[in-house]
Enzyme design. Structure first.
Site, PDB file in Angstrom:
ATOM      1  N   CYS A   1      43.650  57.114  38.446  1.00 31.62           N
ATOM      2  CA  CYS A   1      42.538  57.183  39.395  1.00 31.62           C
ATOM      3  C   CYS A   1      42.608  56.034  40.382  1.00 31.62           C
ATOM      4  O   CYS A   1      43.151  54.965  40.070  1.00 31.62           O
ATOM      5  CB  CYS A   1      41.200  57.077  38.652  1.00 31.62           C
ATOM      6  SG  CYS A   1      40.988  58.261  37.334  1.00 31.62           S
ATOM      7  N   ASP A   2      42.012  56.252  41.555  1.00 34.34           N
ATOM      8  CA  ASP A   2      41.824  55.135  42.485  1.00 34.34           C
ATOM      9  C   ASP A   2      40.711  55.489  43.448  1.00 34.34           C
ATOM     10  O   ASP A   2      40.580  56.633  43.862  1.00 34.34           O
ATOM     11  CB  ASP A   2      43.101  54.810  43.272  1.00 34.34           C
ATOM     12  CG  ASP A   2      42.960  53.469  43.978  1.00 34.34           C
ATOM     13  OD1 ASP A   2      43.095  52.436  43.298  1.00 34.34           O
ATOM     14  OD2 ASP A   2      42.634  53.450  45.184  1.00 34.34           O
ATOM     15  N   GLN A   3      39.908  54.468  43.758  1.00 37.54           N
ATOM     16  CA  GLN A   3      38.803  54.693  44.693  1.00 37.54           C
ATOM     17  C   GLN A   3      38.904  53.693  45.819  1.00 37.54           C
ATOM     18  O   GLN A   3      39.138  52.506  45.590  1.00 37.54           O
ATOM     19  CB  GLN A   3      37.472  54.492  43.953  1.00 37.54           C
ATOM     20  CG  GLN A   3      36.248  54.779  44.785  1.00 37.54           C
ATOM     21  CD  GLN A   3      34.989  54.483  44.030  1.00 37.54           C
ATOM     22  OE1 GLN A   3      34.854  53.391  43.474  1.00 37.54           O
ATOM     23  NE2 GLN A   3      34.064  55.427  43.984  1.00 37.54           N
TER      24      GLN A   3
ATOM     25  N   LYS B   1      49.682  55.106  39.330  1.00 35.79           N
ATOM     26  CA  LYS B   1      49.130  54.643  38.043  1.00 35.79           C
ATOM     27  C   LYS B   1      49.420  55.665  36.935  1.00 35.79           C
ATOM     28  O   LYS B   1      49.813  55.315  35.825  1.00 35.79           O
ATOM     29  CB  LYS B   1      47.627  54.401  38.172  1.00 35.79           C
ATOM     30  CG  LYS B   1      47.252  53.267  39.119  1.00 35.79           C
ATOM     31  CD  LYS B   1      45.740  53.134  39.254  1.00 35.79           C
ATOM     32  CE  LYS B   1      45.332  52.374  40.483  1.00 35.79           C
ATOM     33  NZ  LYS B   1      43.854  52.273  40.642  1.00 35.79           N
TER      34      LYS B   1
ATOM     35  N   ALA C   1      40.083  59.319  44.116  1.00 31.10           N
ATOM     36  CA  ALA C   1      41.273  60.148  43.845  1.00 31.10           C
ATOM     37  C   ALA C   1      41.573  60.157  42.353  1.00 31.10           C
ATOM     38  O   ALA C   1      41.360  59.159  41.655  1.00 31.10           O
ATOM     39  CB  ALA C   1      42.477  59.588  44.603  1.00 31.10           C
TER      40      ALA C   1
END
Ligand SMILES: Nc1nc2c(ncn2[C@@H]2O[C@H](COP(=O)(O)OP(=O)(O)OP(=O)(O)O)[C@@H](O)[C@H]2O)c(=O)[nH]1
Length: 199
Positions: free
Chosen positions: A75-77, A59, A112
């Site tokens: 970001c990523d969760q 991203k 993250a």
């Protein structure tokens, strides 16, 4: 002191956390095929934290390549429940099914964040937080989903900790911000070290 930061995310809470911290930033939503990346990594038996990290990097890279000199935050969760990667529920029934399966047990959220500049990663962190759900009743979980669906549909665990979702938990082992989806403390430490924000 103006910061040259772009948040490459459509997450309202991530933008809110940065804004409330007094950090200046712009927003550009990256067009990334998350499902394709997730599927490929799962086929390679990648660990949940590596999947979150890879998605966050993709991203950030998607925007960084065309934002010369800017720091781009991706970001990523992901939610790891007993080794299974859960995604955002697609409908209320799926949300209820997910919450019912997790009640009375622990699960892990991995948040993250990756910063890229001129197409290269310059910082990354994966925050981990473990949460123990109460053994809520069927009736309460069903009412909870019905009452909160419009809000929790945006959250990977089908709950929002800062709202009624807090009542679903008996213990949380980790950082509140990581539950919401951003390793904010580590990010602020990095930005302060870089002189991007006053301290
Ligand atoms: N407000 C709130 N959001 C949560 C909570 N738990 C998880 N989330 C959100 O769940 C979403 C997880 O999905 P992601 O794929 O990481 O992010 P997204 O919302 O799709 O946005 P992108 O960064 O554009 O991919 C994030 O927006 C998290 O902020 C919570 O307790 N409260």
């Amino acid at each position: 002191m103006s910061t040259h930061i772009i948040l490459a995310s459509g997450s309202a809470i991530r933008a809110q956390l940065l804004r409330q911290a007094g950090i200046e930033f712009g927003v550009e939503r990256p067009d990334v095929d998350e499902e394709a990346i997730k599927t490929e990594l799962l086929n390679r038996n990648a660990a949940p934290r590596d999947i979150a990290d890879a998605l966050a990097e993709q991203k950030a890279l998607k925007i960084s390549g065309k934002a010369t000199g800017m720091m781009v935050l991706g970001c990523d969760q992901v939610l790891d429940f007993e080794g299974k990667l859960l995604s955002k529920p697609e409908n209320p029934d799926q949300a209820l099914e997910q919450l019912t399966a997790m009640r009375g047990k622990w699960h892990t959220l991995l948040s993250a964040a990756v910063i890229c500049r001129d197409g290269k990663p310059i910082w990354r962190h994966v925050g981990q937080v473990r949460l123990q759900m109460r053994d809520s009743s069927d009736a309460y979980l069903s009412d909870y989903v019905t009452r909160n669906w419009d809000s929790i549909c945006h959250a990977v665990g089908a709950y929002k900790l800062e709202e009624e979702g807090v009542r679903l938990f008996s213990a949380i082992d980790g950082d509140y911000f990581n539950v919401l989806g951003l390793p904010l403390m580590e990010l602020i430490n990095f930005l302060a070290l870089q002189g991007m924000i006053e301290q």
